[in-house]
Design a protein around this motif. Structure first.
Motif, PDB file in Angstrom:
ATOM      1  N   GLY A   1       0.779  -1.225   0.000  1.00  0.00           N
ATOM      2  CA  GLY A   1       0.000   0.000   0.000  1.00  0.00           C
ATOM      3  C   GLY A   1       0.808   1.270   0.000  1.00  0.00           C
ATOM      4  O   GLY A   1       0.237   2.364  -0.041  1.00  0.00           O
ATOM      5  N   THR A   2       2.152   1.177   0.023  1.00  0.00           N
ATOM      6  CA  THR A   2       2.989   2.384   0.077  1.00  0.00           C
ATOM      7  C   THR A   2       3.728   2.673  -1.225  1.00  0.00           C
ATOM      8  O   THR A   2       4.183   3.791  -1.434  1.00  0.00           O
ATOM      9  N   GLY A   3       3.893   1.648  -2.099  1.00  0.00           N
ATOM     10  CA  GLY A   3       4.691   1.845  -3.309  1.00  0.00           C
ATOM     11  C   GLY A   3       6.171   1.991  -3.021  1.00  0.00           C
ATOM     12  O   GLY A   3       6.896   2.629  -3.791  1.00  0.00           O
ATOM     13  N   LYS A   4       6.650   1.395  -1.929  1.00  0.00           N
ATOM     14  CA  LYS A   4       8.049   1.558  -1.544  1.00  0.00           C
ATOM     15  C   LYS A   4       8.717   0.203  -1.323  1.00  0.00           C
ATOM     16  O   LYS A   4       8.121  -0.726  -0.796  1.00  0.00           O
ATOM     17  N   LEU A   5       9.980   0.137  -1.741  1.00  0.00           N
ATOM     18  CA  LEU A   5      10.843  -1.005  -1.462  1.00  0.00           C
ATOM     19  C   LEU A   5      12.022  -0.524  -0.633  1.00  0.00           C
ATOM     20  O   LEU A   5      12.658   0.482  -0.966  1.00  0.00           O
ATOM     21  N   LEU A   6      12.319  -1.247   0.429  1.00  0.00           N
ATOM     22  CA  LEU A   6      13.475  -0.967   1.260  1.00  0.00           C
ATOM     23  C   LEU A   6      14.601  -1.912   0.837  1.00  0.00           C
ATOM     24  O   LEU A   6      14.394  -3.124   0.757  1.00  0.00           O
ATOM     25  N   ILE A   7      15.784  -1.368   0.524  1.00  0.00           N
ATOM     26  CA  ILE A   7      16.901  -2.171   0.013  1.00  0.00           C
ATOM     27  C   ILE A   7      18.022  -2.192   1.047  1.00  0.00           C
ATOM     28  O   ILE A   7      18.368  -1.161   1.632  1.00  0.00           O
ATOM     29  N   TYR A   8      18.591  -3.392   1.262  1.00  0.00           N
ATOM     30  CA  TYR A   8      19.708  -3.565   2.185  1.00  0.00           C
ATOM     31  C   TYR A   8      20.929  -4.106   1.429  1.00  0.00           C
ATOM     32  O   TYR A   8      20.800  -5.014   0.598  1.00  0.00           O
ATOM     33  N   GLN A   9      22.111  -3.601   1.763  1.00  0.00           N
ATOM     34  CA  GLN A   9      23.378  -4.199   1.342  1.00  0.00           C
ATOM     35  C   GLN A   9      24.166  -4.506   2.604  1.00  0.00           C
ATOM     36  O   GLN A   9      24.466  -3.605   3.395  1.00  0.00           O
ATOM     37  N   ILE A  10      24.501  -5.793   2.808  1.00  0.00           N
ATOM     38  CA  ILE A  10      25.101  -6.236   4.059  1.00  0.00           C
ATOM     39  C   ILE A  10      26.447  -6.897   3.765  1.00  0.00           C
ATOM     40  O   ILE A  10      26.553  -7.765   2.896  1.00  0.00           O
ATOM     41  N   ALA A  11      27.484  -6.475   4.483  1.00  0.00           N
ATOM     42  CA  ALA A  11      28.829  -7.006   4.281  1.00  0.00           C
ATOM     43  C   ALA A  11      28.898  -8.465   4.711  1.00  0.00           C
ATOM     44  O   ALA A  11      28.055  -8.944   5.489  1.00  0.00           O
ATOM     45  N   PRO A  12      29.917  -9.210   4.226  1.00  0.00           N
ATOM     46  CA  PRO A  12      30.040 -10.627   4.599  1.00  0.00           C
ATOM     47  C   PRO A  12      30.114 -10.877   6.098  1.00  0.00           C
ATOM     48  O   PRO A  12      29.741 -11.955   6.565  1.00  0.00           O
ATOM     49  N   ASN A  13      30.570  -9.872   6.870  1.00  0.00           N
ATOM     50  CA  ASN A  13      30.646 -10.056   8.324  1.00  0.00           C
ATOM     51  C   ASN A  13      29.329  -9.751   9.028  1.00  0.00           C
ATOM     52  O   ASN A  13      29.257  -9.760  10.266  1.00  0.00           O
TER      53      ASN A  13
ATOM     54  N   LYS B   1      -2.461  -5.374  -6.525  1.00  0.00           N
ATOM     55  CA  LYS B   1      -2.590  -4.133  -5.776  1.00  0.00           C
ATOM     56  C   LYS B   1      -3.242  -4.379  -4.418  1.00  0.00           C
ATOM     57  O   LYS B   1      -4.237  -5.099  -4.318  1.00  0.00           O
ATOM     58  N   PHE B   2      -2.697  -3.730  -3.399  1.00  0.00           N
ATOM     59  CA  PHE B   2      -3.288  -3.774  -2.065  1.00  0.00           C
ATOM     60  C   PHE B   2      -4.091  -2.505  -1.836  1.00  0.00           C
ATOM     61  O   PHE B   2      -3.566  -1.396  -1.952  1.00  0.00           O
TER      62      PHE B   2
END
Length: 353
Positions: free
Chosen positions: A71-83, A118-119
């Motif tokens: 319902g927001t039209g948003k994606l949250l993206i994460y980049q996480i190091a190997p540790n 669609k939500f």
């Protein structure tokens, strides 16, 4: 409620283990005892935010993941190091982001297939999330390609399609090649997960293994639907994430399940782009997701193994099977019958000791 029951992510050479759910934060657990250590907070800004159940770990150990907010039209993206330390995060405004179950990566891009689901928010409380979802059979699916370097995105229209799971992706110059499981009616598939007694289930799920070439400069797509139908749960060599790879492992709904009113799969197959090998467990069996296990010293994909469980409902017991990845049709090279049945699950991972 976050049951943390869809998938697992292991990081920092197995010293960190997370149990994942579709719509909630990652639950950190002890790799030795499986004792809960609480929900992971990657950053103060993302405390309590969703962390999807389908992260992708690149060959260098970097983990990429996302969370969607219906319902927001948003994606949250994460980049996480190997540790296991958060490197970067961002929020993208994208269309059709109301249910994004999976994604793919290449060496330079993230790829999301955004289905026209669609939500719609309502004033009255909903019994469950699906009750607020509406499917648009006339609208296109959108491929959203996001550059890892600067988060810039490109949208490319695709034929109408539903999707749960994607295979691997890789780059060929200005093109990105990937494959996914096409669902003609994603809402019907979702409703099939109702396993209560007497719940109706379709005999045929209608899925098709589909190959896709995305041309980034011209923003056009070439779609090829293969002859692999009634399939799901694609897996491949984890060493080849984001790179060109040959062998894909999938489950297929075989003929012995037709007419059974049982939802699921009973055949495991491997596909190398040209040839397909199958092992049908036969009547009375339900196969769960089978995973690819790399050979510890050999890099050729057919030198590895395929590992998976299957439930035999006449005896209510589970069997673990091991196949040579290059010879699935020859049957298991080893089997471990358990004296009990395991509850049916979703995704699994193999972690070397």
């Amino acid at each position: 409620i976050n049951p943390a029951n869809i998938n697992l992510l292991h990081m920092d050479q197995g010293r960190q283990l997370y149990a994942l759910w579709e719509a909630g934060s990652a639950l950190q657990v002890s790799p030795d005892t499986l004792e809960s250590q609480g929900f992971k907070v990657w950053s103060p800004e993302t405390s309590g935010a969703p962390f999807s159940a389908h992260p992708r770990t690149a060959p260098d150990g970097t983990a990429w993941n996302f969370g969607y907010l219906p319902g927001t039209g948003k994606l949250l993206i994460y980049q996480i190091a190997p540790n296991g330390q958060l490197q970067r995060q961002t929020v993208l405004d994208v269309p059709n982001a109301d249910m994004v179950h999976d994604f793919a990566i290449t060496e330079r891009h993230l790829i999301f297939l955004l289905q026209p689901l669609k939500f719609e928010r309502t004033a009255a409380p909903l019994p469950h999330l699906l009750a607020g979802m509406a499917w648009n059979a006339q609208a296109p699916m959108l491929a959203c390609v996001v550059a890892m370097a600067d988060w810039r995105s490109v949208l490319i229209e695709l034929p109408n399609s539903g999707v749960f799971h994607l295979g691997n992706a890789h780059e060929r110059g200005d093109q990105i090649h990937l494959a996914y499981v096409h669902h003609p009616d994603i809402l019907s598939t979702l409703r099939s997960f109702d396993v209560s007694p007497g719940a109706p289930h379709p005999d045929e799920i209608g899925t098709v293994w589909t190959e896709l070439d995305l041309h980034l400069k011209s923003r056009r797509a070439v779609v090829r639907r293969t002859d692999l139908t009634h399939v799901e749960f694609p897996r491949f060599d984890p060493r080849r994430v984001g790179l060109n790879q040959q062998l894909t492992v999938m489950l297929q709904r075989g003929q012995t399940l037709v007419g059974s009113q049982v939802f699921g799969f009973n055949t495991v197959l491997t596909h190398d782009g040209e040839h397909t090998q199958r092992h049908d467990y036969g009547p009375g069996w339900l196969a769960e997701e089978h995973i690819y296990v790399p050979h510890p010293t050999l890099t050729h994909e057919k030198a590895g193994w395929v590992l998976g469980t299957a439930y035999h409902w006449p005896t209510e017991k589970t069997t673990l099977s091991v196949f040579n990845a290059g010879q699935i049709s020859a049957g298991p090279v080893a089997q471990v019958p358990l004296p009990y049945g395991l509850p049916l699950g979703l995704h699994g991972q193999f972690v070397p000791a």
